[in-house]
Design a protein around this motif. Structure first.
Motif, PDB file in Angstrom:
ATOM      1  N   VAL A  96       1.130  -1.320   0.459  1.00 42.00           N
ATOM      2  CA  VAL A  96      -0.010  -0.146  -0.020  1.00 42.00           C
ATOM      3  C   VAL A  96       1.549   1.435   0.023  1.00 42.00           C
ATOM      4  CG1 VAL A  96      -1.641   1.642   0.948  1.00 42.00           C
ATOM      5  CG2 VAL A  96      -2.253  -0.966   0.961  1.00 42.00           C
ATOM      6  N   SER A  97       2.311   1.020   0.680  1.00 51.34           N
ATOM      7  CA  SER A  97       3.015   3.085   0.836  1.00 51.34           C
ATOM      8  C   SER A  97       3.499   2.283  -0.666  1.00 51.34           C
ATOM      9  CB  SER A  97       3.607   2.197   1.812  1.00 51.34           C
ATOM     10  OG  SER A  97       4.948   3.031   1.710  1.00 51.34           O
ATOM     11  N   LEU A  98       3.081   1.398  -0.903  1.00 57.09           N
ATOM     12  CA  LEU A  98       4.850   1.788  -2.040  1.00 57.09           C
ATOM     13  C   LEU A  98       3.528   2.201  -3.448  1.00 57.09           C
ATOM     14  CD1 LEU A  98       6.649  -1.400  -2.517  1.00 57.09           C
ATOM     15  CD2 LEU A  98       7.589   0.721  -2.899  1.00 57.09           C
ATOM     16  N   SER A  99       2.649   1.625  -3.471  1.00 51.64           N
ATOM     17  CA  SER A  99       0.927   2.130  -4.093  1.00 51.64           C
ATOM     18  C   SER A  99       0.967   3.408  -3.898  1.00 51.64           C
ATOM     19  CB  SER A  99       0.547   1.219  -4.881  1.00 51.64           C
ATOM     20  OG  SER A  99      -0.928   1.964  -2.974  1.00 51.64           O
ATOM     21  N   ARG A 115       1.517   8.973  -6.179  1.00 46.06           N
ATOM     22  CA  ARG A 115       1.802  10.483  -6.236  1.00 46.06           C
ATOM     23  C   ARG A 115       3.028  10.796  -6.871  1.00 46.06           C
ATOM     24  NH1 ARG A 115       2.183   9.602  -0.716  1.00 46.06           N
ATOM     25  NH2 ARG A 115       4.377   9.623  -0.976  1.00 46.06           N
ATOM     26  N   GLU A 116       4.420  10.419  -7.076  1.00 48.23           N
ATOM     27  CA  GLU A 116       5.387  10.893  -8.168  1.00 48.23           C
ATOM     28  C   GLU A 116       5.351   9.029  -9.233  1.00 48.23           C
ATOM     29  OE1 GLU A 116       8.540  10.464  -4.850  1.00 48.23           O
ATOM     30  OE2 GLU A 116       7.292  10.842  -3.461  1.00 48.23           O
ATOM     31  N   LEU A 120       6.184   5.516 -11.011  1.00 51.41           N
ATOM     32  CA  LEU A 120       5.250   4.312 -11.020  1.00 51.41           C
ATOM     33  C   LEU A 120       7.709   4.167 -11.470  1.00 51.41           C
ATOM     34  CD1 LEU A 120       4.481   1.455 -10.841  1.00 51.41           C
ATOM     35  CD2 LEU A 120       5.112   1.154 -13.482  1.00 51.41           C
ATOM     36  N   LEU A 121       8.259   5.160 -12.401  1.00 54.56           N
ATOM     37  CA  LEU A 121       9.756   5.251 -12.225  1.00 54.56           C
ATOM     38  C   LEU A 121      10.289   5.566 -11.077  1.00 54.56           C
ATOM     39  CD1 LEU A 121      10.679   6.177 -15.501  1.00 54.56           C
ATOM     40  CD2 LEU A 121      10.339   4.366 -14.615  1.00 54.56           C
ATOM     41  N   SER A 122       9.266   6.567  -9.255  1.00 57.10           N
ATOM     42  CA  SER A 122      10.085   6.881  -8.308  1.00 57.10           C
ATOM     43  C   SER A 122      10.636   5.208  -7.514  1.00 57.10           C
ATOM     44  CB  SER A 122       9.548   7.580  -7.442  1.00 57.10           C
ATOM     45  OG  SER A 122       7.584   6.828  -7.335  1.00 57.10           O
ATOM     46  N   LEU A 123       9.847   4.021  -7.806  1.00 53.72           N
ATOM     47  CA  LEU A 123       9.986   3.233  -6.515  1.00 53.72           C
ATOM     48  C   LEU A 123      11.792   2.901  -7.085  1.00 53.72           C
ATOM     49  CD1 LEU A 123       6.344   0.790  -6.711  1.00 53.72           C
ATOM     50  CD2 LEU A 123       6.956   2.536  -5.658  1.00 53.72           C
ATOM     51  N   GLU A 124      12.353   3.311  -7.937  1.00 59.15           N
ATOM     52  CA  GLU A 124      13.284   3.067  -7.557  1.00 59.15           C
ATOM     53  C   GLU A 124      13.957   3.404  -6.454  1.00 59.15           C
ATOM     54  OE1 GLU A 124      15.227   2.397 -11.588  1.00 59.15           O
ATOM     55  OE2 GLU A 124      16.638   1.178  -9.619  1.00 59.15           O
ATOM     56  N   ASN A 125      14.014   4.125  -6.163  1.00 59.28           N
ATOM     57  CA  ASN A 125      14.663   5.127  -4.855  1.00 59.28           C
ATOM     58  C   ASN A 125      13.936   4.018  -3.659  1.00 59.28           C
ATOM     59  OD1 ASN A 125      14.887   7.165  -7.027  1.00 59.28           O
ATOM     60  ND2 ASN A 125      13.676   8.344  -6.176  1.00 59.28           N
ATOM     61  N   ASN A 178      -6.271   2.594  -7.173  1.00 60.26           N
ATOM     62  CA  ASN A 178      -6.058   3.705  -5.933  1.00 60.26           C
ATOM     63  C   ASN A 178      -5.805   2.693  -4.929  1.00 60.26           C
ATOM     64  OD1 ASN A 178      -7.161   5.108  -3.721  1.00 60.26           O
ATOM     65  ND2 ASN A 178      -8.427   5.694  -4.198  1.00 60.26           N
ATOM     66  N   PRO A 179      -4.382   3.321  -3.616  1.00 64.61           N
ATOM     67  CA  PRO A 179      -3.969   2.740  -2.708  1.00 64.61           C
ATOM     68  C   PRO A 179      -5.017   2.447  -1.716  1.00 64.61           C
ATOM     69  CG  PRO A 179      -2.978   4.558  -3.442  1.00 64.61           C
ATOM     70  CD  PRO A 179      -3.717   4.843  -3.793  1.00 64.61           C
ATOM     71  N   ARG A 180      -6.572   2.883  -1.778  1.00 67.71           N
ATOM     72  CA  ARG A 180      -7.454   3.020  -1.071  1.00 67.71           C
ATOM     73  C   ARG A 180      -8.167   1.312  -1.443  1.00 67.71           C
ATOM     74  NH1 ARG A 180     -12.496   3.930  -0.550  1.00 67.71           N
ATOM     75  NH2 ARG A 180     -12.883   5.122  -1.947  1.00 67.71           N
ATOM     76  N   VAL A 181      -8.529   1.401  -2.496  1.00 69.56           N
ATOM     77  CA  VAL A 181      -8.459  -0.167  -3.050  1.00 69.56           C
ATOM     78  C   VAL A 181      -7.506  -1.419  -3.448  1.00 69.56           C
ATOM     79  CG1 VAL A 181      -9.507  -0.629  -5.371  1.00 69.56           C
ATOM     80  CG2 VAL A 181     -10.539   1.059  -4.729  1.00 69.56           C
TER      81      VAL A 181
END
Lengths: 257, 257, 257, 257, 257
Positions: free
Chosen positions: E82-85, E90-91, E93-98, E232-235
């Motif tokens: 959920v946190s990753l989603s 917000r930022e 998909l590519l921001s998950l690299e960090n 949606n992270p909530r879903v």
């Protein structure tokens, strides 16, 4: 060749003999030819009744497979598919014609040949999957023959013991009752050893070999389909290596590159 | 006709008798009519309770199948389909009308007739698949009858032994205890032999025959569908031969040509 | 009504009694009321623990089904569907309203009514398939009750024998040891007969009846869907007769016409 | 609460005691504390080895479910769904917000809330089906714990008897051989009773309760999906009542109207 | 680490010893080295015959898993997805690299990396599902090794007892018959304890651990796919928490907000 089966059989036989010697018993006390006849002859008869003669005659060939199998080498299969996919990407699908000779795996050979021959991906996959199911079916029949021996041996062990008990009881002589029962129990013992130390473990072995071979075929099928679809060799490698345990996978650095 | 079942039954019976003679026992010691009645009569009664009478009455007909089956010849089936597909390609689907007579396999006859009659491929496949499932269902019912005998015989063997033990124990006479127990054990022996040397192997045989026949039907279905779709006879041959073990496949040279 | 179940029960009981009389034993020697109580009372208790009381109370009703079942007549089902399809083709789907009364089969009635009411084919098939699954589920629960009795009876037979053995052994008197063991074994005997001559065959019977009924429902579903789709009655007949063994199918001449 | 489980346990225990008293045996003869320790302690140890401690600690809570379950009321579930569908049709899906409070069934509450929240039908069905599978999985784990007790109790019963026999035989004294064997057999008896009169029936009970609950959830899922799709309440009623046995379905008159 | 397995083994062993001491028997009476050799040596031989040597050599490593497993923490898995989603939403998909470094779960790491690398959702899901199946396959092989030990130990227990009985009976001496039989029964006892208190519970444990891990992987797969699809992270949270029992789910208030 996996030496486990041979080592296990030698170890098991040695153990059985040691336990007799430790018990202060002579080996010959445990050998009774009519009992051997009832257990193994009876099981052979039931296998002949239950299966086509042509299959039963393959019995020892199938047993041999459990000793002399060359293990499936999934890593080599994957490496070859990746290499073929690189050639196909660089020089076109038809260029694989030149590499046919180096392919040993018959399914891979068949798949690549059909791809080079210009058959549609659907037909190629369909034929390879039918092959996989046919192989699985034949292996199942072979395994069934060996595990059938593992079922009928203890059954005739019990039948032999019942025959021995009836003989002994019908003619009850306190002096020989012990020997009579000892002989009667031998068939049950033979049946239990034949099942649990020979045929059931061998059937398990065939089952494991079959699982490995089917996984190898599945990899070949996915690989051939991916080559024909012109997929990226790097992606093909990743897809196929997923079948390997993580520790055996190739370096991931290139993937991140 | 596969002679394995007959040979196996003769071999097994001979072995059982030899083991009695080697044990110095008279055959008659092992024959007890009331025991035979309990085991086989009891099993027959349970089969009648458990299945429609019309099915139970087919018992010996089904047993006969295990002796006098003509093995399914998959190679001939494939050859005939390929030959039909060549005619259909050259002279049109309707020309198969003229070859109806040479087709023995009832499913193939039905499928080709429906194709010639102009039914859609979907309906033809649907009907042939329903036929396959119906055949599989009927075979399952037949096999269940024989393997039912293989389950109830040992059960009544145990029941007979319990009856014998109760009789013997209720009237314990040291002089006859041996004979009493010997007779009591005979039913268990009969049940074990009936199950393991007759009915369970026969049920296995029926199972194998069913597998062969269903594979033959599957080949027919795929063949008829392919003929109706006007597929290349060479591709049809390759598709269908995949069901055969590699050693039995036709030469591959033409394919590469 | 299939008389096999009744005939089988009578035959089996007669055989058991004959074997006692042939063995020179009085019937009363085999009747022990406390043993009957342990086996059947224990099994009844376990069924009550394991299943809703409302189901256990239906026990004898379900047993009755194995005696008084009217066999499913698939040929009549097919004939009626074909006849309905002819009416629908000639006079329109709505005309089936007039033939509602002659339909006995509740699923067919429901399906035709929904079709006449103008429900979509999808919903009609969905409802009929849900019905089939619900019927299969309920039959499974019923069969489970009877086969549960076939599992718990021998279990309490063994429990009774253990109780008898403990009593006998705790108070070992050479004079009565025989009678004591004879009585102890009676519960095992009762359990074995109850399972193998009554409840397990009855559960098999219910299973077979269920298979027949579900096949009949499957035919009804395919028939109703085909009628609603306005398919050719001749094709419907051929499709549905595929469920019958070849020997029971209607004449094929018309089809070739 | 279904009283069958309680009644059955009382009945079974009464029967066991009656059979002892009828046999002229004192109850205390059948109580041996070390034997109880071996059977139930051993089974408890094996359950702890085989399952997470947090699950084993729920043992008695799960046993309680077999006593104090409130039966699933499918008719009420259907009636509530139909009533909700009528509101939704008349006043719109959002109007169900006002009826949230009267819904007890948690799945129905969740489904309706998601529908009101405007989630797509696909996601709602996906979540409810995942829930159903998760519930089925948890129930399976619970049932496995109880049936595990039903497997380990007789196993430790046999282990206890073997221990008792070894002790007795190693120190063979004709005077106490009977008592020794009687005590040795007690563990087998305890194990057999624990399995067949307590744990296996309870596991069956849990299985049946699970089936009922899953069917109820299936009805809720189909109902919520149908409400969200705005289906006709009359059709919804008919679809869902198909899960009920014909005798419990609502009147059909309205349908024909 | 779940201490149940250790506690259970200690408890079980203590119980067995207590029952010997309570029975007034010396521990040494229950130790017979040749018997230990037959049971465990025989089972080891059969495992070697039945499986590749490389697998058999991992036996103790697999046993260790049942002691030192860290339980799968599904709640943390869900929270991380959920946190990753949320980050991805917000930022991008590519921001998950960090955030790669903070991911411990190897499947999640692989899935997110492939998503960041721009592989299509289909390929990512396909690779992760292949991984899940490969893990399930390897776990199945491991479990099969341990449950194989649980099958072969009692088999060699019976074989050992038969050997002991034949020895004893062939040389029937009333003075030692008791000791002889006591020793003969020891192998059956060892086999029963090895199976029911060690290997079968351990195989059950591995089975449960596998179920937990596969559920965790299923959650990771659904989560990664959902992140890639930009849901949606909530879903996502609601979808994934459905796998948890209701009591462990996060607050639902936000959902209604």
């Amino acid at each position: 060749m996996d030496i486990g089966t041979v080592v296990g059989l030698i170890l098991g036989s040695a153990l059985m003999m040691m336990s007799l010697i430790l018990g202060g018993s002579s080996l010959m006390q445990f050998v009774d030819y009519p009992s051997i006849l009832v257990v193994f002859g009876g099981a052979a008869a039931s296998l002949m009744i239950s299966r086509p003669l042509s299959l039963v005659l393959k019995f020892f060939n199938i047993v041999k497979i459990t000793f002399f199998n060359k293990p499936v080498d999934i890593k080599t299969t994957i490496a070859q598919i990746v290499s073929l996919s690189e050639t196909a990407r660089r020089e076109g699908l038809l260029s694989l014609e030149n590499r046919m000779e180096e392919i040993d795996n018959p399914q891979m050979k068949l798949g690549i040949r059909m791809a080079v021959d210009g058959m549609s991906t659907d037909i190629v996959e369909n034929i390879l999957r039918t092959e996989l199911e046919a192989v699985a079916g034949r292996h199942g029949v072979h395994k069934g023959l060996i595990s059938g021996a593992g079922v009928y041996c203890p059954a005739f062990g019990m039948i032999g013991t019942l025959i021995g008990l009836v003989m002994m009881l019908a003619d009850l002589d306190p002096a020989t009752i012990g020997t009579g029962m000892a002989v009667a129990l031998l068939t049950t013992l033979y049946g239990a050893i034949a099942a649990n130390m020979i045929f059931l473990p061998m059937a398990d072995k065939l089952s494991g070999l079959n699982d490995d071979e089917l996984m190898n075929m599945e990899i070949v099928i996915r690989g051939v389909v991916a080559i024909q679809a012109g997929e990226n060799p790097r992606v093909i490698k990743q897809k196929l290596e997923t079948f390997l345990p993580p520790s055996e996978r190739g370096g991931d650095e290139e993937e991140a590159a």
